[in-house]
Scaffold this motif. Sequence first.
Motif, PDB file in Angstrom:
ATOM      1  N   GLN A   1      17.140  21.301 -37.440  1.00  0.00           N
ATOM      2  CA  GLN A   1      16.001  21.652 -38.278  1.00  0.00           C
ATOM      3  C   GLN A   1      14.723  21.715 -37.437  1.00  0.00           C
ATOM      4  N   LEU A   2      14.519  20.757 -36.541  1.00  0.00           N
ATOM      5  CA  LEU A   2      13.331  20.766 -35.674  1.00  0.00           C
ATOM      6  C   LEU A   2      13.405  21.904 -34.665  1.00  0.00           C
ATOM      7  N   ILE A   3      14.587  22.153 -34.106  1.00  0.00           N
ATOM      8  CA  ILE A   3      14.756  23.271 -33.168  1.00  0.00           C
ATOM      9  C   ILE A   3      14.435  24.580 -33.861  1.00  0.00           C
ATOM     10  N   ASP A   4      14.891  24.730 -35.097  1.00  0.00           N
ATOM     11  CA  ASP A   4      14.628  25.956 -35.853  1.00  0.00           C
ATOM     12  C   ASP A   4      13.129  26.144 -36.078  1.00  0.00           C
ATOM     13  N   ALA A   5      12.431  25.079 -36.439  1.00  0.00           N
ATOM     14  CA  ALA A   5      10.974  25.167 -36.649  1.00  0.00           C
ATOM     15  C   ALA A   5      10.267  25.522 -35.347  1.00  0.00           C
ATOM     16  N   LEU A   6      10.675  24.901 -34.251  1.00  0.00           N
ATOM     17  CA  LEU A   6      10.033  25.170 -32.958  1.00  0.00           C
ATOM     18  C   LEU A   6      10.343  26.572 -32.445  1.00  0.00           C
ATOM     19  N   ARG A   7      11.515  27.094 -32.788  1.00  0.00           N
ATOM     20  CA  ARG A   7      11.888  28.423 -32.332  1.00  0.00           C
ATOM     21  C   ARG A   7      10.875  29.462 -32.813  1.00  0.00           C
ATOM     22  N   ASP A   8      10.384  29.283 -34.029  1.00  0.00           N
ATOM     23  CA  ASP A   8       9.487  30.272 -34.626  1.00  0.00           C
ATOM     24  C   ASP A   8       8.012  29.884 -34.605  1.00  0.00           C
ATOM     25  N   HIS A   9       7.695  28.590 -34.382  1.00  0.00           N
ATOM     26  CA  HIS A   9       6.310  28.157 -34.554  1.00  0.00           C
ATOM     27  C   HIS A   9       5.778  27.269 -33.446  1.00  0.00           C
ATOM     28  N   ALA A  10       6.389  27.227 -32.289  1.00  0.00           N
ATOM     29  CA  ALA A  10       5.963  26.343 -31.207  1.00  0.00           C
ATOM     30  C   ALA A  10       4.666  26.846 -30.586  1.00  0.00           C
ATOM     31  N   PRO A  11       3.882  25.967 -29.997  1.00  0.00           N
ATOM     32  CA  PRO A  11       4.067  24.515 -29.954  1.00  0.00           C
ATOM     33  C   PRO A  11       3.659  23.875 -31.275  1.00  0.00           C
ATOM     34  N   MET A  12       4.312  22.756 -31.580  1.00  0.00           N
ATOM     35  CA  MET A  12       4.003  22.010 -32.795  1.00  0.00           C
ATOM     36  C   MET A  12       3.941  20.527 -32.475  1.00  0.00           C
ATOM     37  N   LYS A  13       2.964  19.854 -33.077  1.00  0.00           N
ATOM     38  CA  LYS A  13       2.844  18.396 -32.962  1.00  0.00           C
ATOM     39  C   LYS A  13       3.813  17.755 -33.952  1.00  0.00           C
ATOM     40  N   PRO A  14       4.191  16.496 -33.731  1.00  0.00           N
ATOM     41  CA  PRO A  14       5.121  15.834 -34.655  1.00  0.00           C
ATOM     42  C   PRO A  14       4.652  15.873 -36.120  1.00  0.00           C
ATOM     43  N   SER A  15       3.352  15.706 -36.356  1.00  0.00           N
ATOM     44  CA  SER A  15       2.850  15.744 -37.737  1.00  0.00           C
ATOM     45  C   SER A  15       3.055  17.127 -38.353  1.00  0.00           C
ATOM     46  N   GLU A  16       2.891  18.182 -37.543  1.00  0.00           N
ATOM     47  CA  GLU A  16       3.125  19.543 -38.026  1.00  0.00           C
ATOM     48  C   GLU A  16       4.613  19.773 -38.301  1.00  0.00           C
ATOM     49  N   LEU A  17       5.459  19.259 -37.415  1.00  0.00           N
ATOM     50  CA  LEU A  17       6.909  19.371 -37.620  1.00  0.00           C
ATOM     51  C   LEU A  17       7.328  18.661 -38.905  1.00  0.00           C
ATOM     52  N   ALA A  18       6.752  17.486 -39.154  1.00  0.00           N
ATOM     53  CA  ALA A  18       7.088  16.742 -40.366  1.00  0.00           C
ATOM     54  C   ALA A  18       6.678  17.522 -41.603  1.00  0.00           C
ATOM     55  N   THR A  19       5.487  18.123 -41.558  1.00  0.00           N
ATOM     56  CA  THR A  19       5.024  18.921 -42.697  1.00  0.00           C
ATOM     57  C   THR A  19       5.920  20.137 -42.895  1.00  0.00           C
ATOM     58  N   TRP A  20       6.248  20.818 -41.815  1.00  0.00           N
ATOM     59  CA  TRP A  20       7.057  22.039 -41.884  1.00  0.00           C
ATOM     60  C   TRP A  20       8.460  21.768 -42.404  1.00  0.00           C
ATOM     61  N   THR A  21       9.066  20.663 -41.939  1.00  0.00           N
ATOM     62  CA  THR A  21      10.455  20.365 -42.308  1.00  0.00           C
ATOM     63  C   THR A  21      10.566  19.475 -43.540  1.00  0.00           C
ATOM     64  N   GLY A  22       9.460  18.901 -43.979  1.00  0.00           N
ATOM     65  CA  GLY A  22       9.505  17.992 -45.113  1.00  0.00           C
ATOM     66  C   GLY A  22      10.038  16.615 -44.741  1.00  0.00           C
ATOM     67  N   GLY A  23      10.036  16.307 -43.450  1.00  0.00           N
ATOM     68  CA  GLY A  23      10.563  15.026 -42.985  1.00  0.00           C
ATOM     69  C   GLY A  23       9.520  13.927 -42.993  1.00  0.00           C
ATOM     70  N   ASN A  24       9.974  12.695 -42.831  1.00  0.00           N
ATOM     71  CA  ASN A  24       9.102  11.537 -42.716  1.00  0.00           C
ATOM     72  C   ASN A  24       8.371  11.621 -41.378  1.00  0.00           C
ATOM     73  N   PRO A  25       7.033  11.554 -41.348  1.00  0.00           N
ATOM     74  CA  PRO A  25       6.283  11.716 -40.089  1.00  0.00           C
ATOM     75  C   PRO A  25       6.712  10.746 -38.991  1.00  0.00           C
ATOM     76  N   GLY A  26       6.920   9.477 -39.327  1.00  0.00           N
ATOM     77  CA  GLY A  26       7.340   8.503 -38.316  1.00  0.00           C
ATOM     78  C   GLY A  26       8.723   8.825 -37.757  1.00  0.00           C
ATOM     79  N   ALA A  27       9.637   9.195 -38.639  1.00  0.00           N
ATOM     80  CA  ALA A  27      11.001   9.524 -38.206  1.00  0.00           C
ATOM     81  C   ALA A  27      11.012  10.789 -37.351  1.00  0.00           C
ATOM     82  N   VAL A  28      10.205  11.779 -37.742  1.00  0.00           N
ATOM     83  CA  VAL A  28      10.138  13.028 -36.966  1.00  0.00           C
ATOM     84  C   VAL A  28       9.549  12.745 -35.585  1.00  0.00           C
TER      85      VAL A  28
END
Length: 181
Positions: free
Chosen positions: A109-136
């Motif tokens: 899921q993170l690789i997929d987000a980065l493939r299309d939207h990199a660079p991304m900070k962990p907080s952005e990845l968490a927002t994009w994927t709907g994941g827990n910010p600390g876990a991401v």
Amino acid sequence: MNLYGEDYESLNGLKALADRFTVAIGVVHHDRKSEAQDPFDTISGTLGLTAGPDTIMVLKRGKTAADAVLHVRGRDVEEAKHALRWEGHVGTWSLLDPLAAEVSVERLQLIDALRDHAPMKPSELATWTGGNPGAVRKLVREMAADGQVEGNGTEGYYLPTSITGNRGSTGNSGNGVTPHG
């Protein structure tokens, strides 16, 4: 009859029909929400559902991920994991690099987000994927240590060029990411 027997019998007639006409019959069933070490343990119901059929397949994909892993186990097939990408524009799955099947659904899921939207900070990845910010944040650091991503939490993470090239059987769509650094 007990629950195991009921589940086993529910598929027994289809198995007999498939054997009689030497055809494959696919049955789609849901899995439970809680994860398990073995993806086959996530099949909802008793072990009776998996005891009768010759082959069982479990598709695992994150909520917003385009990539998934198809786990296969059966009597007449070698146990395998296949990395897949959903190609919505043609309505089919594409087979990805075999090494991608060794990656967890969360990492895909993170690789997929980065493939299309990199660079991304962990907080952005968490927002994009709907994941827990600390876990991401923790997971993306682990992915950097494993060489699956590059960068850092301050300037953002991106994919190494070895991961970003070919997007499945639809041909090479280019790198899609310019490495920073």
